[in-house]
Write an enzyme that holds these catalytic residues in place. Structure first.
Site, short mmCIF file in Angstrom:
data_model
loop_
_atom_site.label_atom_id
_atom_site.label_comp_id
_atom_site.label_asym_id
_atom_site.label_seq_id
_atom_site.Cartn_x
_atom_site.Cartn_y
_atom_site.Cartn_z
N ARG A 54 -43.24 -6.60 52.79
CA ARG A 54 -44.55 -6.59 53.46
C ARG A 54 -44.94 -5.20 53.96
O ARG A 54 -46.12 -4.85 53.96
CB ARG A 54 -44.54 -7.57 54.63
CG ARG A 54 -44.73 -8.99 54.17
CD ARG A 54 -44.73 -9.91 55.35
NE ARG A 54 -45.24 -11.22 55.00
CZ ARG A 54 -45.27 -12.24 55.85
NH1 ARG A 54 -44.80 -12.10 57.07
NH2 ARG A 54 -45.77 -13.39 55.48
N LYS A 97 -39.86 -30.36 51.56
CA LYS A 97 -40.63 -31.46 52.12
C LYS A 97 -41.94 -31.73 51.42
O LYS A 97 -42.74 -30.83 51.21
CB LYS A 97 -40.94 -31.13 53.57
CG LYS A 97 -39.75 -31.25 54.52
CD LYS A 97 -40.31 -30.93 55.82
CE LYS A 97 -39.66 -31.11 57.07
NZ LYS A 97 -40.45 -30.31 58.05
N GLY A 127 -42.50 -17.76 51.02
CA GLY A 127 -41.28 -17.03 51.35
C GLY A 127 -40.10 -17.30 50.44
O GLY A 127 -39.51 -16.36 49.87
N GLY A 182 -47.40 -19.08 54.47
CA GLY A 182 -48.36 -20.06 54.97
C GLY A 182 -49.78 -19.74 54.52
O GLY A 182 -50.56 -20.64 54.20
#
Ligand code: 3PG
Ligand code: MG
Length: 400
Positions: A37, A202, A358, A381
């Site tokens: 980043r 999930k 990620g 996200g």
């Protein structure tokens, strides 16, 4: 038209640059363990410096709870940032507002770089407090947002601050421009066949992205722990594999909708199974719907790898978010590696591939495929929410 960094004369201007320097640090040495980043923000910083502007950098770092905490100080990043900028001296202000920040910002000369302390040392940042945003805004003449990784947060420095700059003095940085371009190419302009690969633990994290992709993707490959909720929904025996019982209904709905919309969902027909969640477990393989009791699926099996590879090789556009198995453990990384390999081969043959999130980015880096895909996003996200079809506050504040 949104003004561009390249349109504005930056000479002598104080450019307030919001970056996402939320990088992982080694807990003991405070060394950066992945500087992706930071590296990604370097072109914008260099562009401003070489145009004769000075740079005031601001970022959040971690999730501090109550005011300043040493482990969340951006001072730990100063040295590495200097190295990424060819040994340039980086000034540091130990506060992001207040006297020290104001004075240091005011005394910058063209080409200087100042890094402000962690914005989240003030609760006002995450609350999107207007007065706090206004104080920040006073530090610079031009606001540039290059923090794609934080674009899904409606915080003071990512969204609220924009209104304190006139239209022609708020814009995206080069990273933000390329992230948006890459994401829009896939979301709005995908050449078919468009194959989306969605993995991770999930189902609940991925429902919205799956629903949005049903309207767009030719094929959706589902892997990782989330696949077992789908198998359970089909009445399969999944042993002690991960399962979100409260999402079984959702999994069914997603499969029904896919049939309606003509999007093809591919589940991993077989799995690598283990008798405990550990690298040194006993390991075997099984069809994913007949996993013995007390065994769990921790990776996709060889038939699934071959089948998914075939689908990926046929793609013209690929979106990948989430790993196929527990790739952090050597014994369960084969599936994720095989998918990375297939995405790289399809890209080599001319497909456009975008990898984000990620874990999948970490996998692509770990297996050495970073330069073999078309674009690796710095957004986790943020990228997910973009593909859920949401307007990201950090983008909307500039483009509206
Ligand atoms: C991230 O790493 O996800 C971004 O930097 C945003 O951080 P946050 O999830 O703590 O808001
Ligand atoms: Mg996050």
């Amino acid at each position: 038209m949104i003004p561009k960094l390249s349109d504005l004369d930056l000479k002598g201007r104080a450019v307030f640059l919001r970056v996402d320097f939320n990088v992982p640090l080694d807990k003991k040495t405070f060394e950066i363990t992945d500087d992706t980043r930071m590296k990604a923000a370097v072109p914008t910083i260099i562009k401003i410096i070489s145009d004769g502007g000075n740079v005031i950098l601001m970022s959040h770092f971690g999730r501090p709870k109550e005011g300043p905490e040493d482990k969340y100080s951006l001072k730990h990043l100063v040295r590495h940032l200097g190295e990424l900028l060819d040994g340039k001296e980086i000034q540091f202000a130990d506060d992001c507002i207040g006297e020290s920040a104001v004075q240091k910002a005011a005394s910058l000369k063209p080409g200087d770089v100042l890094l402000l302390e962690n914005l989240r040392f003030y609760k006002e940042e995450e609350k999107g407090d207007e007065a706090f945003a206004e104080k920040l805004a006073k530090l610079g003449d031009v606001y540039v947002n290059d923090a794609f990784g934080t674009a899904h947060r409606a915080h003071a420095s990512t969204a609220v601050i924009a209104k304190f700059f006139p239209r022609e003095k708020r814009m995206f940085g080069l990273l933000m421009e390329s992230e948006i371009k890459a994401a829009e190419k896939v979301l709005k302009d995908a050449e078919k066949p468009f194959v989306a690969i969605i993995g991770g633990a999930k189902v609940s994290d991925k429902i919205l992205i799956l629903e949005n992709l049903l309207d767009r993707a030719t094929d959706i490959i589902i892997g990782g722990g989330m696949a077992y909720t789908f198998f359970k929904a089909e009445g399969g025996n999944i042993g002690s594999s991960l399962c979100e019982d409260e999402r079984i209904g959702t999994a069914k709905e997603i499969m029904d909708k896919a049939t309606e919309k003509g999007s093809c969902i591919h589940l991993p027909s077989d799995s690598i199974i283990a008798d405990k969640f550990a690298n040194d477990a006993n390991i075997s393989s099984s069809m994913s719907t007949t996993i013995p009791d007390n065994w769990m699926g921790l990776d996709i099996g060889q038939m699934a790898c071959d089948m998914f590879t075939k689908v990926i090789h046929n793609a013209k556009t690929i979106l990948w978010n989430g790993p196929m198995g527990v790739f952090e453990m050597d014994n369960f990384q084969h599936g994720t590696k095989a998918i990375a390999q297939a995405v790289a081969e399809a890209t080599q043959k001319g497909a456009y591939s975008l990898v984000g999130g990620g874990d999948s980015v970490a996998a692509v880096n770990q297996f050495g495929f970073t330069d073999k895909v078309s674009y690796v996003s710095t957004g986790g996200g943020a990228m997910l929410e973009f593909f859920e079809g949401k307007a990201l506050p950090g983008i909307a504040a500039i483009s509206e």
